[in-house]
Write a protein that holds these residues in place. Structure first.
Motif, PDB file in Angstrom:
ATOM      1  N   PHE A  56      30.908  13.391  20.528  1.00 49.46           N
ATOM      2  CA  PHE A  56      30.568  12.200  19.751  1.00 49.46           C
ATOM      3  C   PHE A  56      29.263  12.432  18.979  1.00 49.46           C
ATOM      4  CE2 PHE A  56      29.105   7.527  19.966  1.00 49.46           C
ATOM      5  CZ  PHE A  56      29.681   7.226  18.739  1.00 49.46           C
ATOM      6  N   LEU A  57      28.283  13.024  19.632  1.00 46.35           N
ATOM      7  CA  LEU A  57      27.014  13.325  18.970  1.00 46.35           C
ATOM      8  C   LEU A  57      27.242  14.279  17.797  1.00 46.35           C
ATOM      9  CD1 LEU A  57      23.956  13.184  18.682  1.00 46.35           C
ATOM     10  CD2 LEU A  57      23.794  14.983  20.425  1.00 46.35           C
ATOM     11  N   LEU A  58      28.020  15.318  18.010  1.00 41.98           N
ATOM     12  CA  LEU A  58      28.299  16.277  16.938  1.00 41.98           C
ATOM     13  C   LEU A  58      28.987  15.579  15.773  1.00 41.98           C
ATOM     14  CD1 LEU A  58      28.200  19.203  15.941  1.00 41.98           C
ATOM     15  CD2 LEU A  58      30.406  19.544  17.055  1.00 41.98           C
ATOM     16  N   TYR A  59      29.946  14.721  16.076  1.00 44.42           N
ATOM     17  CA  TYR A  59      30.633  13.961  15.031  1.00 44.42           C
ATOM     18  C   TYR A  59      29.626  13.161  14.208  1.00 44.42           C
ATOM     19  CZ  TYR A  59      33.414  10.401  12.730  1.00 44.42           C
ATOM     20  OH  TYR A  59      33.969   9.566  11.787  1.00 44.42           O
ATOM     21  N   LEU A  60      28.730  12.464  14.892  1.00 45.08           N
ATOM     22  CA  LEU A  60      27.734  11.653  14.189  1.00 45.08           C
ATOM     23  C   LEU A  60      26.809  12.523  13.342  1.00 45.08           C
ATOM     24  CD1 LEU A  60      26.778   9.157  17.042  1.00 45.08           C
ATOM     25  CD2 LEU A  60      28.144   8.648  15.005  1.00 45.08           C
ATOM     26  N   GLN A  61      26.389  13.653  13.900  1.00 44.46           N
ATOM     27  CA  GLN A  61      25.472  14.539  13.182  1.00 44.46           C
ATOM     28  C   GLN A  61      26.111  15.110  11.922  1.00 44.46           C
ATOM     29  OE1 GLN A  61      24.563  17.189  16.435  1.00 44.46           O
ATOM     30  NE2 GLN A  61      22.602  16.172  16.832  1.00 44.46           N
ATOM     31  N   LEU A  62      27.410  15.300  11.940  1.00 49.49           N
ATOM     32  CA  LEU A  62      28.117  15.878  10.800  1.00 49.49           C
ATOM     33  C   LEU A  62      28.596  14.825   9.807  1.00 49.49           C
ATOM     34  CD1 LEU A  62      30.226  18.584  12.650  1.00 49.49           C
ATOM     35  CD2 LEU A  62      28.125  18.916  11.324  1.00 49.49           C
ATOM     36  N   THR A  63      28.383  13.559  10.121  1.00 51.29           N
ATOM     37  CA  THR A  63      28.848  12.458   9.286  1.00 51.29           C
ATOM     38  C   THR A  63      27.739  11.998   8.353  1.00 51.29           C
ATOM     39  OG1 THR A  63      30.392  11.708  10.983  1.00 51.29           O
ATOM     40  CG2 THR A  63      29.763  10.094   9.334  1.00 51.29           C
ATOM     41  N   ASP A  64      28.105  11.833   7.087  1.00 53.46           N
ATOM     42  CA  ASP A  64      27.148  11.317   6.112  1.00 53.46           C
ATOM     43  C   ASP A  64      27.456   9.886   5.715  1.00 53.46           C
ATOM     44  OD1 ASP A  64      25.624  13.659   5.928  1.00 53.46           O
ATOM     45  OD2 ASP A  64      27.017  14.518   4.484  1.00 53.46           O
TER      46      ASP A  64
END
Length: 71
Positions: A56-64
């Motif tokens: 979930f953290l990785l998803y958020l970090q990669l989301t603009d």
């Protein structure tokens, strides 16, 4: 190992980082919940495994985008 974090500390760190990323994206708690339900079938981050929290953290970090993709 003296620098090894306990699981509790690791989970706390993940939660803090997730909070920071959600704030950066302008996500509300409800938007985060909708994402968790859609992708993990869980209503709360507290129910996620450490691996799921990492994901979930990785998803958020990669989301603009400022809002979750509800498509």
């Amino acid at each position: 190992m003296t620098d090894q974090k306990t699981q509790g500390q690791r989970l706390e760190d993940l939660m803090t980082k997730i909070d920071t990323e959600m704030q950066r994206l302008g996500w509300t708690v409800e938007q985060g919940r909708e994402h968790l339900i859609k992708y993990y079938g869980k209503r709360s981050r507290l129910l996620l495994t450490e691996e799921e929290l990492d994901n979930f953290l990785l998803y958020l970090q990669l989301t603009d985008s400022p809002t979750p993709n509800n498509q």
